[in-house]
Design a protein around this motif. Sequence first.
Motif, short mmCIF file in Angstrom:
data_model
loop_
_atom_site.label_atom_id
_atom_site.label_comp_id
_atom_site.label_asym_id
_atom_site.label_seq_id
_atom_site.Cartn_x
_atom_site.Cartn_y
_atom_site.Cartn_z
N MET A 94 31.45 9.72 68.85
CA MET A 94 31.84 8.41 69.31
C MET A 94 33.20 8.07 68.69
O MET A 94 33.38 8.19 67.50
CB MET A 94 30.78 7.37 68.91
CG MET A 94 31.15 5.97 69.31
SD MET A 94 30.01 4.67 68.82
CE MET A 94 28.70 4.91 69.97
N THR A 95 34.08 7.62 69.54
CA THR A 95 35.41 7.23 69.06
C THR A 95 35.37 5.78 68.57
O THR A 95 34.40 5.05 68.80
CB THR A 95 36.44 7.34 70.19
OG1 THR A 95 36.14 6.34 71.17
CG2 THR A 95 36.44 8.72 70.82
N VAL A 96 36.44 5.37 67.91
CA VAL A 96 36.55 3.98 67.46
C VAL A 96 36.54 3.05 68.68
O VAL A 96 35.89 1.99 68.65
CB VAL A 96 37.83 3.79 66.62
CG1 VAL A 96 38.06 2.32 66.32
CG2 VAL A 96 37.76 4.60 65.34
N GLY A 97 37.20 3.45 69.73
CA GLY A 97 37.20 2.65 70.96
C GLY A 97 35.80 2.47 71.53
O GLY A 97 35.44 1.40 72.00
N ASP A 98 35.01 3.55 71.50
CA ASP A 98 33.62 3.47 71.97
C ASP A 98 32.80 2.52 71.10
O ASP A 98 31.98 1.75 71.60
CB ASP A 98 32.95 4.85 71.96
CG ASP A 98 33.53 5.79 72.99
OD1 ASP A 98 34.10 5.31 74.00
OD2 ASP A 98 33.41 7.02 72.79
N ALA A 99 33.03 2.58 69.80
CA ALA A 99 32.31 1.70 68.87
C ALA A 99 32.68 0.24 69.11
O ALA A 99 31.81 -0.64 69.10
CB ALA A 99 32.59 2.10 67.43
#
Length: 128
Positions: A1-6
């Motif tokens: 999971m990327t920071v954007g996804d989080a």
Amino acid sequence: MTVGDAVMAVWVALGGGVGAALRYGVGLAVAARWHGRFPLGTFLVNVSGSFALGLVMGLLAGPTGSGGTVAVLLGTGALGGYTTFSTASYDTVRLARDGRFLTAAAYGVGTMTATVAAAALGWWLAGS
């Protein structure tokens, strides 16, 4: 999971919380006025939420179906938390278990028909 996804997951969670609280409030308001055994509150929530989802996605996403962060916040989050297919399914089973088979069938089919029609109307009104 990327920071954007989080970050997107946080937006969905916040929107979902707002939608669930709104659903609860609408349910209370309907219950205060409607004393029948028909699950009117759930029905109204699902139809109004489907209409709103069609309208929001039509306005934000257009014909492509992509609306970015706002669409995820409002569509997946808020309106996903507001509408409740699981409660509608449970209400249908409860009506059937109470021996109200015709009402259960009408509610199940009517809910699906009305929600799809409401979403389509919202989408159409948005001009998509």
